[in-house]
Design a protein around this motif. Sequence first.
Motif, PDB file in Angstrom:
ATOM      1  N   PHE A   1       0.851  -1.183   0.000  1.00  0.00           N
ATOM      2  CA  PHE A   1       0.000   0.000   0.000  1.00  0.00           C
ATOM      3  C   PHE A   1       0.887   1.233   0.000  1.00  0.00           C
ATOM      4  CE2 PHE A   1      -3.973  -2.181   0.731  1.00  0.00           C
ATOM      5  CZ  PHE A   1      -3.573  -3.367   1.328  1.00  0.00           C
ATOM      6  N   ARG A   2       0.573   2.178  -0.860  1.00  0.00           N
ATOM      7  CA  ARG A   2       1.351   3.412  -0.958  1.00  0.00           C
ATOM      8  C   ARG A   2       0.424   4.598  -1.168  1.00  0.00           C
ATOM      9  NH1 ARG A   2       4.820   1.145   1.096  1.00  0.00           N
ATOM     10  NH2 ARG A   2       7.003   0.929   0.484  1.00  0.00           N
ATOM     11  N   LYS A   3       0.950   5.748  -0.782  1.00  0.00           N
ATOM     12  CA  LYS A   3       0.238   7.002  -1.041  1.00  0.00           C
ATOM     13  C   LYS A   3       0.616   7.498  -2.432  1.00  0.00           C
ATOM     14  CE  LYS A   3      -1.733   7.638   3.011  1.00  0.00           C
ATOM     15  NZ  LYS A   3      -3.223   7.666   3.148  1.00  0.00           N
ATOM     16  N   GLU A   4      -0.334   8.180  -3.030  1.00  0.00           N
ATOM     17  CA  GLU A   4      -0.085   8.758  -4.355  1.00  0.00           C
ATOM     18  C   GLU A   4       1.108   9.698  -4.288  1.00  0.00           C
ATOM     19  OE1 GLU A   4      -3.720  10.074  -6.123  1.00  0.00           O
ATOM     20  OE2 GLU A   4      -2.682  11.432  -7.486  1.00  0.00           O
ATOM     21  N   GLY A   5       1.969   9.631  -5.323  1.00  0.00           N
ATOM     22  CA  GLY A   5       3.142  10.497  -5.377  1.00  0.00           C
ATOM     23  C   GLY A   5       4.415   9.836  -4.872  1.00  0.00           C
ATOM     24  N   GLN A   6       4.285   8.653  -4.284  1.00  0.00           N
ATOM     25  CA  GLN A   6       5.465   7.942  -3.779  1.00  0.00           C
ATOM     26  C   GLN A   6       5.921   6.898  -4.786  1.00  0.00           C
ATOM     27  OE1 GLN A   6       4.072   6.292  -0.059  1.00  0.00           O
ATOM     28  NE2 GLN A   6       4.722   8.083   1.114  1.00  0.00           N
TER      29      GLN A   6
ATOM     30  N   THR B   1      -1.680  -1.294  -4.101  1.00  0.00           N
ATOM     31  CA  THR B   1      -2.798  -0.358  -3.984  1.00  0.00           C
ATOM     32  C   THR B   1      -2.248   1.021  -3.656  1.00  0.00           C
ATOM     33  OG1 THR B   1      -4.268  -2.108  -3.170  1.00  0.00           O
ATOM     34  CG2 THR B   1      -4.964   0.169  -2.807  1.00  0.00           C
ATOM     35  N   VAL B   2      -2.583   1.978  -4.506  1.00  0.00           N
ATOM     36  CA  VAL B   2      -2.135   3.364  -4.304  1.00  0.00           C
ATOM     37  C   VAL B   2      -3.347   4.241  -4.070  1.00  0.00           C
ATOM     38  CG1 VAL B   2      -0.935   5.318  -5.331  1.00  0.00           C
ATOM     39  CG2 VAL B   2      -0.110   2.984  -5.727  1.00  0.00           C
ATOM     40  N   THR B   3      -3.330   4.980  -2.960  1.00  0.00           N
ATOM     41  CA  THR B   3      -4.480   5.837  -2.621  1.00  0.00           C
ATOM     42  C   THR B   3      -4.057   7.296  -2.472  1.00  0.00           C
ATOM     43  OG1 THR B   3      -4.159   5.379  -0.294  1.00  0.00           O
ATOM     44  CG2 THR B   3      -5.705   3.958  -1.493  1.00  0.00           C
TER      45      THR B   3
ATOM     46  N   THR C   1      -2.420   1.196  -9.318  1.00  0.00           N
ATOM     47  CA  THR C   1      -3.088   0.124  -8.576  1.00  0.00           C
ATOM     48  C   THR C   1      -3.372  -1.038  -9.515  1.00  0.00           C
ATOM     49  OG1 THR C   1      -4.094   1.620  -6.963  1.00  0.00           O
ATOM     50  CG2 THR C   1      -5.175  -0.500  -7.320  1.00  0.00           C
TER      51      THR C   1
ATOM     52  N   SER D   1       6.032   7.809  -9.491  1.00  0.00           N
ATOM     53  CA  SER D   1       4.866   8.690  -9.337  1.00  0.00           C
ATOM     54  C   SER D   1       4.310   9.117 -10.691  1.00  0.00           C
ATOM     55  CB  SER D   1       5.242   9.912  -8.502  1.00  0.00           C
ATOM     56  OG  SER D   1       6.334  10.589  -9.086  1.00  0.00           O
TER      57      SER D   1
END
Lengths: 111, 117
Positions: free
Chosen positions: B12-17, B115-117, B86, B80
Amino acid sequence: EDQVTQSPEALRLQEGESSSLNCSYTVSGLRGLFWYRQDPGKGPEFLFTLYSAGEEKEKERLKATLTKKESFLHITAPKPEDSATYLCAVHGSSNTGKLIFGQGTTLQVKP
Amino acid sequence: DGGITQSPKYLFRKEGQNVTLSCEQNLNHDAMYWYRQDPGQGLRLIYYSQIVNDFQKGDIAEGYSVSREKKESFPLTVTSAQKNPTAFYLCASSPRAMGGRMNYEQYFGPGTRLTVT
């Protein structure tokens, strides 16, 4: 352009009801047609390689055949554990090792 | 046991990473591949490598990068710049040659679901 089309997209069978999955292909200089089984959330599992028209391979209830335009995966007396998505792929005359995959056929076998 | 390992199974990652997916094989295979699998779209080739220190773009390489410094390893970085990261990512390897004959069979790892959120 190399292309692989699988049909049907989905197939429901009763346990013991034999059937066939189709893989039609267009490729310049076939250097291998490959069948895989994929369970949900897992990587594809290699089943068979066919190289030339007339060739057949068998494994338990599965039998793969090849013609110049298509391949069939025959499933004899299927069991619920045969439920999975079956993928077909081809390699053409290039030496890249790149496989062209079809969209797959999702098989459900009901007890 | 010989095989292909991918880690982690879920990521799981945050958007932009940026994020790097691991792929290791102990089959002594020359070639390695990265695919992306989305529902209803089948397997799409991202990058492939036929030999150490060499790799080629596949059909959907934009937003991804790879390296092949060792025969056993082929890590994939999702940057990014990838607009829809995802997906389910699959790594595969192939012997390329066996018994004096070209062998294009590919063997797959268990996959990494990103999964990127």
